[in-house]
Design an enzyme around this catalytic site. Structure first.
Site, PDB file in Angstrom:
ATOM      1  N   ARG A  82      11.123   3.854   4.167  1.00  0.00           N
ATOM      2  CA  ARG A  82      10.701   2.804   5.009  1.00  0.00           C
ATOM      3  C   ARG A  82      11.855   1.889   5.527  1.00  0.00           C
ATOM      4  NH1 ARG A  82       5.675  -1.103   4.769  1.00  0.00           N
ATOM      5  NH2 ARG A  82       4.587   0.711   5.266  1.00  0.00           N
ATOM      6  N   LYS A 105      26.184  -5.244  -0.320  1.00  0.00           N
ATOM      7  CA  LYS A 105      27.443  -5.104  -0.274  1.00  0.00           C
ATOM      8  C   LYS A 105      28.165  -4.379   1.212  1.00  0.00           C
ATOM      9  CE  LYS A 105      27.742  -4.674  -5.294  1.00  0.00           C
ATOM     10  NZ  LYS A 105      27.872  -3.585  -6.389  1.00  0.00           N
ATOM     11  N   ARG A 108       0.911  -1.306  -0.139  1.00  0.00           N
ATOM     12  CA  ARG A 108       0.041  -0.098   0.154  1.00  0.00           C
ATOM     13  C   ARG A 108       0.854   1.309  -0.018  1.00  0.00           C
ATOM     14  NH1 ARG A 108      -2.702  -4.077   1.854  1.00  0.00           N
ATOM     15  NH2 ARG A 108      -0.755  -4.506   2.710  1.00  0.00           N
ATOM     16  N   THR A 109       1.618   1.246   0.999  1.00  0.00           N
ATOM     17  CA  THR A 109       2.634   2.703   0.857  1.00  0.00           C
ATOM     18  C   THR A 109       3.153   2.921  -0.198  1.00  0.00           C
ATOM     19  OG1 THR A 109       2.481   2.170   3.458  1.00  0.00           O
ATOM     20  CG2 THR A 109       3.886   3.796   2.790  1.00  0.00           C
ATOM     21  N   HIS A 160       4.327   5.609  11.992  1.00  0.00           N
ATOM     22  CA  HIS A 160       3.963   5.504  10.199  1.00  0.00           C
ATOM     23  C   HIS A 160       3.039   6.911  10.020  1.00  0.00           C
ATOM     24  CE1 HIS A 160       2.971   4.077   6.587  1.00  0.00           C
ATOM     25  NE2 HIS A 160       2.661   2.810   6.746  1.00  0.00           N
TER      26      HIS A 160
END
Ligand code: CP
Length: 292
Positions: free
Chosen positions: A85, A63, A35-36, A113
């Protein structure tokens, strides 16, 4: 602003001013998202911005490159803003010390959030007309939930009353400092509330001794038709997604968008509202002009 964007979005033939033309937005996701991530991407494109999609597994993070170096390198490519995120609480705040560009927190660990809370509040305000005096019960795994924390702060700032209903093992330390009404009995919580935000039970963490079993959790804290019918309470139901069907929410409650019944599901309306809210957030932070 979000209401104007939503009106156009749902018009059937949306057409937006390219308010963010020539802007480049990096979508930096170190955790999975449906969704986000997609709603930020759609929001950016509607406003004419370009998006750069970053995924940790296919980047030089694999890496050993650090988050800070990743952001520095993206900024050196003249990115205009970041949507981040990250599994670590505080990651978005940290990168505001690395870059001068706008940083939008798309979920950091179990901390916050913010755009989810904004879209939840927008959804509730659309339905009830105001958030002042509204009683919202947040049900479930509050301990691990960034959605709960942002909603508690946002809803209270807007004048709503917030209740939490959760097993004590899934409450944060000293919940009394949050200024919320606490319930351990879901029937009492539902009788109190106008609306419920049901949280995803974070099954990836549920093995940590927080719950005796999923069946027991579902029996005591699952939102079902039977329970709502027994209490004779009509409830507006929100859930940030993804949902665990038949664990924290029954199929009927999750999917019912029309009467008859004792609940109305706003789950997909929330997703639509998420695009409008993220358009408003991007436009505000990246220098667009407010639409009429
Ligand atoms: N609500 C939410 O943040 O969903 P995603 O994890 O799919 O982005």
């Amino acid at each position: 602003m979000a209401a104007g964007f939503k009106k156009e979005l749902t018009s059937g033939d949306p057409l937006f001013e390219p308010l963010l033309k020539n802007r480049r937005i990096a979508l930096v996701f170190f955790e999975n998202s449906t969704r986000t991530r997609f709603s930020f991407e759609i929001a950016a494109r509607h406003l004419g911005a370009g998006t750069l999609n970053f995924s940790a597994s296919s980047s030089s993070v694999s890496k050993g490159e650090t988050l800070s170096d990743t952001i520095r390198n993206l900024e050196a490519m003249q990115v205009d803003g970041f949507v981040l995120r990250h599994p670590s609480s505080g990651a978005a705040d940290l990168i505001t010390t690395i870059t001068t560009k706008p940083v939008i927190n798309a979920g950091d660990g179990s901390h916050e959030h913010p755009t989810q809370a904004l879209l939840d509040m927008f959804t509730l305000r659309e339905h009830f007309g105001t958030l002042k005096g509204l009683k919202v019960i947040i049900i479930g795994d509050v301990l691990h939930s960034r959605v709960a924390r942002s909603n508690i702060y946002g809803l209270q700032a807007a004048g709503a009353e917030v209740g939490l209903c959760s097993p004590v093992t899934l409450l944060p330390f000293d919940p009394s400092r949050l200024g919320v009404t606490l319930f351990t009995d879901l029937d009492c919580a539902i009788a109190w509330a106008d609306s419920a935000i049901v949280l995803r039970l974070q099954l990836e963490r549920a093995t940590g001794g927080y719950l005796p079993s999923l069946e027991e959790y579902s029996f005591h804290y699952g939102l079902t038709d039977d329970r709502l019918e027994r209490i004779q309470k009509h409830l507006l139901v929100l859930h940030p997604g993804p949902i665990n069907r038949e664990i924290e929410i029954s199929n009927h409650v999750a999917d019912r968008i029309q009467p008859p019944g004792y609940s109305k599901s706003m789950l997909l309306e929330q997703v639509t509202n998420g695009v409008a809210i993220r358009m408003a957030v991007l436009n505000t932070l990246l220098g667009g002009i407010s639409p009429a």
